[in-house]
Scaffold this motif. Structure first.
Motif, PDB file in Angstrom:
ATOM      1  N   LYS A   1       0.856  -1.182   0.000  1.00 26.04           N
ATOM      2  CA  LYS A   1       0.000   0.000   0.000  1.00 26.04           C
ATOM      3  C   LYS A   1       0.893   1.232   0.000  1.00 26.04           C
ATOM      4  O   LYS A   1       1.712   1.426   0.905  1.00 26.04           O
ATOM      5  CB  LYS A   1      -0.922   0.008   1.219  1.00 26.04           C
TER       6      LYS A   1
ATOM      7  N   THR B   1       1.083   5.571  -0.858  1.00 25.99           N
ATOM      8  CA  THR B   1       0.479   6.871  -1.151  1.00 25.99           C
ATOM      9  C   THR B   1       1.511   7.736  -1.866  1.00 25.99           C
ATOM     10  O   THR B   1       2.623   7.919  -1.367  1.00 25.99           O
ATOM     11  CB  THR B   1       0.034   7.577   0.143  1.00 25.99           C
TER      12      THR B   1
ATOM     13  N   TYR C   1      -1.768  -1.766  -4.025  1.00 28.63           N
ATOM     14  CA  TYR C   1      -2.673  -0.616  -4.075  1.00 28.63           C
ATOM     15  C   TYR C   1      -1.848   0.667  -4.094  1.00 28.63           C
ATOM     16  O   TYR C   1      -0.944   0.854  -3.265  1.00 28.63           O
ATOM     17  CB  TYR C   1      -3.591  -0.599  -2.863  1.00 28.63           C
TER      18      TYR C   1
ATOM     19  N   HIS D   1      -2.463   4.888  -4.151  1.00 24.44           N
ATOM     20  CA  HIS D   1      -3.283   6.098  -4.155  1.00 24.44           C
ATOM     21  C   HIS D   1      -2.403   7.213  -4.708  1.00 24.44           C
ATOM     22  O   HIS D   1      -1.478   7.689  -4.049  1.00 24.44           O
ATOM     23  CB  HIS D   1      -3.741   6.424  -2.733  1.00 24.44           C
TER      24      HIS D   1
ATOM     25  N   PRO E   1      -9.076   4.348  -0.598  1.00 22.59           N
ATOM     26  CA  PRO E   1      -7.882   3.841   0.083  1.00 22.59           C
ATOM     27  C   PRO E   1      -8.145   3.255   1.464  1.00 22.59           C
ATOM     28  O   PRO E   1      -7.284   2.570   2.015  1.00 22.59           O
ATOM     29  CB  PRO E   1      -6.986   5.079   0.187  1.00 22.59           C
TER      30      PRO E   1
ATOM     31  N   TYR F   1      -8.181   4.603   4.444  1.00 22.47           N
ATOM     32  CA  TYR F   1      -7.228   5.065   5.438  1.00 22.47           C
ATOM     33  C   TYR F   1      -7.828   5.008   6.842  1.00 22.47           C
ATOM     34  O   TYR F   1      -9.040   5.117   7.013  1.00 22.47           O
ATOM     35  CB  TYR F   1      -6.829   6.514   5.158  1.00 22.47           C
TER      36      TYR F   1
END
Length: 385
Positions: free
Chosen positions: A249, A251, A272, A274, A351, A353
């Motif tokens: 993951k 960002t 993933y 973002h 996402p 979060y």
């Protein structure tokens, strides 16, 4: 009467033009005044003139999946005073000596430095490299390896012209020196690591990637960086068979992808990503790519396509099967010069979060204002950055 009529007609003609200039100025002035507050990371610390007395407060400012990266927050300040490098037996005062220690350290620099490393710099856990207040460059040799560790912050340095390293002895802790086979020439290689935050760095012109995130690395934020003059910019995921990367993951936020970039901004496998509130100044092949069914949310980015009419597409999928089920979405993006994003998949792409990780993405048209200061900042002790 004729003069009055002429003046009336002239005022009717000029008024909309004047108002448009006023509105444009007001909007630009608003963005310039408020851009630090639209950038949640920078608004956390940049306005504080005492940042140099409380450097470790930076560790509380990350957002996204790398939010919990604390680096050397709970360690001592270590000052780099020596720009030399000995990969096997680093001297106290050098960057490598601080980076390999087992205890947490917040690493800063005594003065401006250009470091040409003799072999890859192997980071240990709970370390921060903080270049604020000086100009620090790592380049023209092997660069940074983050392998099998956690809680690393790299902030405010330039990493460029990175070269492959030769096989040789490299120390990774005070008690261990091992033979390395040689690094590929990445600016930053993140391998089997977690809780990593790369912020306000300049990255360019390296032999392999600028940032590679592979081998089940996760909980990572890449923010406020300036990328330029490079081919394969950012790789997320080892290869199409390495399914352990499903946990990844990442960002990618507030970065500026500048001129001279070709592809992989980023290229994703399995995990993933973002990709949010970044500015793309043009690309030579594509911006966002992937294979092996990754999930990608493109949110509030500013995409300025190249002039070549065959390169307007932002996305590139490498697939032997049905890529239409992959979750690739665009939300609040701004498309300039004919840029276009091809979405795919069904269901939510959010996402997810935690409350601490979360932030609000601004619309893409506002992104140029909040990415103007991407890359290392000009910070002076006693003044806000």
């Amino acid at each position: 009467m004729a003069i009055s009529t002429s003046l009336l007609l002239l005022s009717c003609f000029l008024l909309p033009i004047v108002l448009s200039f006023v509105n444009a100025y007001s909007k630009e002035n608003y963005y310039n005044t408020n851009k630090p507050y639209l950038n949640k990371i920078d608004s956390c610390w940049r306005a504080k003139p005492n940042w140099a007395l409380n450097r470790k407060a930076l560790a509380d400012c990350a957002i996204g999946f790398g939010k919990d990266s604390i680096g050397g927050k709970y360690g001592a300040i270590y000052i780099v005073t020596d720009s030399s490098d000995d990969p096997a037996n680093p001297k106290p005062g050098t960057l490598r000596y601080g980076a390999i220690q087992t205890k947490p350290l917040w690493i800063i620099f005594e003065r401006n430095m250009v470091l040409t490393l003799k072999n890859e710099l192997i980071m240990n856990s709970y370390k921060t490299i903080d270049g604020r207040g000086v100009k620090v460059e790592i380049g023209n040799g092997p660069c940074i390896t983050i392998q099998g560790v956690s809680h690393v912050i790299i902030h405010g340095i330039s990493i460029h012209d990175c070269k492959p390293s030769k096989a040789g002895l490299v120390r990774s802790t005070p008690d261990h020196v091992g033979r390395r086979r040689g690094a590929d020439g990445d600016a930053i290689s993140i391998f089997a690591s977690s809780n990593i935050w790369i912020d306000h760095c300049f990255l360019a012109r390296s032999t392999d990637g600028l940032i590679d995130i592979i081998h089940a690395s996760t909980a990572i934020t890449i923010s406020n960086n300036y990328f330029t003059q490079h081919d394969k910019v950012m790789l997320l995921g080892h290869n199409d068979e390495y399914t352990a990367d499903k946990i990844m993951k990442v960002t990618i936020v507030f970065n500026r992808f500048g001129s001279g970039l070709i592809e992989r901004m980023p290229r994703v496998r399995f995990g993933y990503a973002h990709v949010v509130n970044n500015k793309y100044d043009q690309w030579q092949m594509y911006a966002i790519g992937g294979s092996a069914n990754p999930t990608i949310l493109s949110e509030g980015n500013f995409y300025n396509a190249p002039n070549d009419h065959t390169k307007k597409q932002i996305t590139k999928r490498e697939s032997k099967g049905n890529w239409k089920s992959w979750k690739w979405r665009s939300s609040k993006d701004y498309f300039s010069n004919g840029a276009y994003f091809i979405p795919s998949g069904y269901g939510s792409c959010a996402p997810n979060y935690t409350p601490a990780q979360s932030f609000v993405a601004v619309p893409g048209y506002m992104v140029p204002a909040i990415t103007l200061n991407a890359g290392p900042l000009s910070c002076f002790v006693g003044r806000s950055c």
